[in-house]
Design a protein around this motif. Structure first.
Motif, mmCIF file in Angstrom:
data_model
loop_
_atom_site.group_PDB
_atom_site.id
_atom_site.type_symbol
_atom_site.label_atom_id
_atom_site.label_comp_id
_atom_site.label_asym_id
_atom_site.label_seq_id
_atom_site.Cartn_x
_atom_site.Cartn_y
_atom_site.Cartn_z
ATOM 1 N N PRO A 341 0.799 -1.225 0.000
ATOM 2 C CA PRO A 341 0.000 0.000 0.000
ATOM 3 C C PRO A 341 0.831 1.274 0.000
ATOM 4 C CG PRO A 341 0.011 -0.986 2.180
ATOM 5 C CD PRO A 341 0.667 -1.969 1.265
ATOM 6 N N ASP A 342 2.073 1.210 0.485
ATOM 7 C CA ASP A 342 2.909 2.400 0.583
ATOM 8 C C ASP A 342 3.916 2.530 -0.555
ATOM 9 O OD1 ASP A 342 1.676 3.098 3.016
ATOM 10 O OD2 ASP A 342 3.003 1.733 4.116
ATOM 11 N N SER A 343 4.007 1.544 -1.407
ATOM 12 C CA SER A 343 4.936 1.579 -2.541
ATOM 13 C C SER A 343 4.219 1.079 -3.788
ATOM 14 C CB SER A 343 6.170 0.714 -2.262
ATOM 15 O OG SER A 343 6.851 1.154 -1.108
ATOM 16 N N MET A 344 3.031 1.622 -4.031
ATOM 17 C CA MET A 344 2.162 1.072 -5.070
ATOM 18 C C MET A 344 2.775 1.153 -6.462
ATOM 19 S SD MET A 344 -1.887 1.671 -5.559
ATOM 20 C CE MET A 344 -2.097 1.091 -3.886
ATOM 21 N N GLU A 345 3.399 2.316 -6.801
ATOM 22 C CA GLU A 345 3.939 2.464 -8.147
ATOM 23 C C GLU A 345 5.113 1.521 -8.377
ATOM 24 O OE1 GLU A 345 5.845 6.157 -10.433
ATOM 25 O OE2 GLU A 345 3.689 6.420 -10.084
ATOM 26 N N ALA A 346 5.978 1.381 -7.362
ATOM 27 C CA ALA A 346 7.126 0.484 -7.488
ATOM 28 C C ALA A 346 6.681 -0.975 -7.566
ATOM 29 C CB ALA A 346 8.084 0.681 -6.312
ATOM 30 N N ALA A 347 5.784 -1.372 -6.656
ATOM 31 C CA ALA A 347 5.310 -2.754 -6.666
ATOM 32 C C ALA A 347 4.524 -3.053 -7.932
ATOM 33 C CB ALA A 347 4.439 -3.014 -5.434
ATOM 34 N N SER A 348 3.740 -2.080 -8.382
ATOM 35 C CA SER A 348 2.973 -2.255 -9.612
ATOM 36 C C SER A 348 3.908 -2.431 -10.801
ATOM 37 C CB SER A 348 2.054 -1.051 -9.825
ATOM 38 O OG SER A 348 1.328 -1.179 -11.031
ATOM 39 N N ALA A 349 4.997 -1.652 -10.831
ATOM 40 C CA ALA A 349 5.959 -1.766 -11.926
ATOM 41 C C ALA A 349 6.573 -3.159 -11.972
ATOM 42 C CB ALA A 349 7.050 -0.714 -11.774
ATOM 43 N N LEU A 350 6.924 -3.687 -10.805
ATOM 44 C CA LEU A 350 7.504 -5.028 -10.766
ATOM 45 C C LEU A 350 6.485 -6.080 -11.170
ATOM 46 C CD1 LEU A 350 9.683 -5.012 -7.523
ATOM 47 C CD2 LEU A 350 10.461 -5.063 -9.894
ATOM 48 N N TRP A 351 5.252 -5.922 -10.688
ATOM 49 C CA TRP A 351 4.217 -6.899 -11.020
ATOM 50 C C TRP A 351 3.918 -6.902 -12.515
ATOM 51 C CZ3 TRP A 351 -1.113 -6.617 -12.514
ATOM 52 C CH2 TRP A 351 -1.795 -7.831 -12.397
ATOM 53 N N VAL A 352 3.809 -5.699 -13.092
ATOM 54 C CA VAL A 352 3.579 -5.593 -14.538
ATOM 55 C C VAL A 352 4.727 -6.232 -15.304
ATOM 56 C CG1 VAL A 352 3.371 -3.987 -16.471
ATOM 57 C CG2 VAL A 352 2.129 -3.545 -14.362
ATOM 58 N N SER A 353 5.956 -6.009 -14.813
ATOM 59 C CA SER A 353 7.127 -6.596 -15.470
ATOM 60 C C SER A 353 7.045 -8.117 -15.470
ATOM 61 C CB SER A 353 8.400 -6.135 -14.750
ATOM 62 O OG SER A 353 9.543 -6.705 -15.336
ATOM 63 N N VAL A 354 6.745 -8.692 -14.307
ATOM 64 C CA VAL A 354 6.648 -10.152 -14.202
ATOM 65 C C VAL A 354 5.473 -10.679 -15.017
ATOM 66 C CG1 VAL A 354 6.205 -12.060 -12.606
ATOM 67 C CG2 VAL A 354 7.797 -10.249 -11.975
ATOM 68 N N PHE A 355 4.344 -9.988 -14.965
ATOM 69 C CA PHE A 355 3.162 -10.413 -15.712
ATOM 70 C C PHE A 355 3.479 -10.500 -17.203
ATOM 71 C CE2 PHE A 355 -1.016 -10.386 -17.533
ATOM 72 C CZ PHE A 355 -1.886 -10.847 -16.548
ATOM 73 N N ASN A 356 4.115 -9.449 -17.729
ATOM 74 C CA ASN A 356 4.394 -9.424 -19.159
ATOM 75 C C ASN A 356 5.543 -10.343 -19.554
ATOM 76 O OD1 ASN A 356 2.696 -7.237 -20.676
ATOM 77 N ND2 ASN A 356 3.150 -6.372 -18.675
ATOM 78 N N LEU A 357 6.519 -10.482 -18.670
ATOM 79 C CA LEU A 357 7.586 -11.441 -18.932
ATOM 80 C C LEU A 357 7.009 -12.850 -19.001
ATOM 81 C CD1 LEU A 357 10.624 -11.846 -19.300
ATOM 82 C CD2 LEU A 357 10.806 -12.127 -16.819
ATOM 83 N N SER A 358 6.028 -13.118 -18.154
ATOM 84 C CA SER A 358 5.377 -14.426 -18.150
ATOM 85 C C SER A 358 4.553 -14.640 -19.413
ATOM 86 C CB SER A 358 4.491 -14.563 -16.910
ATOM 87 O OG SER A 358 5.250 -14.417 -15.727
ATOM 88 N N ILE A 359 3.913 -13.572 -19.909
ATOM 89 C CA ILE A 359 3.195 -13.662 -21.177
ATOM 90 C C ILE A 359 4.163 -14.042 -22.295
ATOM 91 C CG2 ILE A 359 2.011 -12.309 -22.958
ATOM 92 C CD1 ILE A 359 0.634 -10.761 -20.733
ATOM 93 N N ALA A 360 5.301 -13.349 -22.314
ATOM 94 C CA ALA A 360 6.294 -13.618 -23.356
ATOM 95 C C ALA A 360 6.846 -15.035 -23.240
ATOM 96 C CB ALA A 360 7.429 -12.597 -23.260
ATOM 97 N N LEU A 361 7.162 -15.444 -22.014
ATOM 98 C CA LEU A 361 7.723 -16.779 -21.801
ATOM 99 C C LEU A 361 6.713 -17.849 -22.178
ATOM 100 C CD1 LEU A 361 9.991 -18.577 -20.758
ATOM 101 C CD2 LEU A 361 9.026 -18.330 -18.449
ATOM 102 N N GLY A 362 5.462 -17.653 -21.778
ATOM 103 C CA GLY A 362 4.437 -18.628 -22.111
ATOM 104 C C GLY A 362 4.239 -18.772 -23.605
ATOM 105 N N ALA A 363 4.160 -17.624 -24.298
ATOM 106 C CA ALA A 363 3.980 -17.672 -25.749
ATOM 107 C C ALA A 363 5.182 -18.303 -26.441
ATOM 108 C CB ALA A 363 3.752 -16.260 -26.288
ATOM 109 N N LEU A 364 6.392 -18.010 -25.931
ATOM 110 C CA LEU A 364 7.607 -18.568 -26.523
ATOM 111 C C LEU A 364 7.669 -20.081 -26.336
ATOM 112 C CD1 LEU A 364 10.349 -18.174 -27.887
ATOM 113 C CD2 LEU A 364 11.323 -17.751 -25.623
ATOM 114 N N VAL A 365 7.403 -20.532 -25.122
ATOM 115 C CA VAL A 365 7.408 -21.976 -24.849
ATOM 116 C C VAL A 365 6.354 -22.679 -25.693
ATOM 117 C CG1 VAL A 365 6.913 -23.732 -23.104
ATOM 118 C CG2 VAL A 365 8.351 -21.773 -22.526
ATOM 119 N N GLY A 366 5.182 -22.099 -25.739
ATOM 120 C CA GLY A 366 4.121 -22.687 -26.556
ATOM 121 C C GLY A 366 4.503 -22.773 -28.014
ATOM 122 N N GLY A 367 5.162 -21.730 -28.531
ATOM 123 C CA GLY A 367 5.588 -21.722 -29.932
ATOM 124 C C GLY A 367 6.606 -22.801 -30.236
#
Length: 404
Positions: A341-367
């Motif tokens: 709750p006190d570091s929302m922008e920083a934590a959100s940035a990390l979460w978005v990074s992991v979320f999108n990295l996981s999208i890329a990894l999933g699509a790559l593995v699937g391909g």
């Protein structure tokens, strides 16, 4: 003391309702539509792999790079953009990023070959990471305190709406008028959003610029760390299989190509139902809600090669898949907002990074699996990866109790 199943915000005393202006709510909606546009742009190729591959003469696995590349770029830009821009007014940053999105879709529409198209997807990735990381905490600056929970839910609802409606609708447009038309419509929407942001958002100077030490400090937060692990496993497993759900429905279940867009729209409708059900359930018991989602999502994928060999079986499992994944975003977002709750922008940035990295990894593995082993194997692998998340639930529960 808050626990995993008793969110901290439920313990807070009720606040007196303060009036939030209509313009402020329109600003919140414009940010939500911006998120919807970005996430739809990232995953739209999922429903258009066959048509794009045929038109540009590349394999379905290679066409899957349209999902992998922006995911990787977004994973990098999410933590980097907030650090690089420093104290830049967030209003102008968001408008600039949405301008890049509009241009990127125009390049996609006009791309004469796959190389140019892939370059446009790099721009999409930059926009996704930067915009999403900043938008996560904007509710606190756009509305009065009493309206923050509703505004936050509305902004993050753009993610769920994109996952369950954006891709199916884009696929439907692509099926009726061609894949270039689908991206053209997305470009027009991006332009409309940038205009709305420019008109509706107030000045948003950075009150606390994100720094590298602050980003790194988030890994010391047990609740944030556990949420990131769950995000990585669930999103990677889902995207490894869902990126290729269109060819699986055709080749495994025997569904006609003309029906794919309608079935993905059905996936979206099921996802909306799942989103609302999970949204109501997480406030009561987050761990139990996540357990149900994980089991249902894994089952839909693991059973597809066996029970999906008929149209009825494939459609039934697709509906279950949609119901389960519809609850993923709201559950994971609730988790991250609760423990940072006190570091929302920083934590959100990390979460978005992991979320999108996981999208890329999933699509790559699937391909790689789809091109080199067998198409149905992506369902086995995706389900197995999602199921691994169940093993983290005891530690997630422990982290939740220790977080406060």
């Amino acid at each position: 003391m808050a626990t995993l199943d008793t969110p901290a915000d439920t313990a807070a005393p009720p606040q007196a309702e303060e009036r939030t202006t209509l313009k402020a709510w329109f600003a919140v909606v414009s940010v939500a539509v911006g998120i919807f546009t970005l996430v739809t742009a990232e995953q739209l190729p999922i429903g258009l792999l066959t048509s794009v591959g045929s038109a540009l003469q590349v394999s379905e696995g290679t066409a899957g790079l349209m999902v992998t590349v922006p995911g990787l770029v977004a994973a990098l830009s999410a933590p980097l953009v907030p650090v690089v821009v420093g104290r830049m007014d967030r209003r102008y940053l968001l408008v600039g990023l949405m301008t890049v999105m509009a241009v990127a879709n125009l390049v996609t529409v006009l791309a004469p070959n796959f190389g140019i198209l892939l370059a446009s997807r790099v721009l999409v990735g930059v926009t996704i990471g930067g915009f999403w990381a900043i938008a996560g905490g904007l509710a606190f600056r756009l509305v009065q305190p009493a309206a923050i929970p509703r505004a936050t839910a509305l902004i993050f609802g753009g993610v769920a709406a994109a996952n369950v409606l954006g891709v199916p609708t884009g696929t439907l447009i692509g099926g009726l008028a061609g894949w270039r038309t689908a991206f053209a419509v997305l470009g027009v929407l991006a332009f409309a959003v940038l205009v709305a942001l420019l008109v509706l958002l107030p000045k948003l100077p950075a009150t606390k610029p994100v720094s590298v030490p602050e980003l790194l400090a988030q890994f010391g937060n047990r609740g944030v760390r556990a949420g990131i692990i769950a995000t990585a496993l669930i999103v990677t497993g889902h995207l490894a299989a869902y990126t290729y759900v269109s060819p699986m429905l055709q080749q495994v279940s025997g569904v006609d190509e003309d029906l794919i867009s309608l079935l993905l729209l059905g996936f979206g409708v099921a996802g909306i139902v799942g989103n609302f059900v999970a949204g109501a359930a997480v406030s009561k018991n987050l761990a139990r809600t996540m357990t149900v989602i994980i089991v249902a999502l894994a089952a839909a994928m693991l059973l597809f090669p066996v029970l999906g060999r008929s149209q009825a079986g494939g459609i039934a499992l697709l509906v279950l898949w949609g119901l389960a994944f519809g609850g993923v975003s709201v559950s994971l977002q609730t988790w991250m907002l609760k423990y940072a709750p006190d570091s929302m922008e920083a934590a959100s940035a990390l979460w978005v990074s992991v979320f999108n990295l996981s999208i890329a990894l999933g699509a790559l593995v699937g391909g790689l699996v789809a091109d080199n082993i067998e198409l149905t194997t992506v369902a086995w692998i995706g389900g197995a990866v999602v199921l691994l998340t169940a093993a983290t639930l005891p530690s997630l529960r422990l982290s939740g109790k220790a977080a406060q």
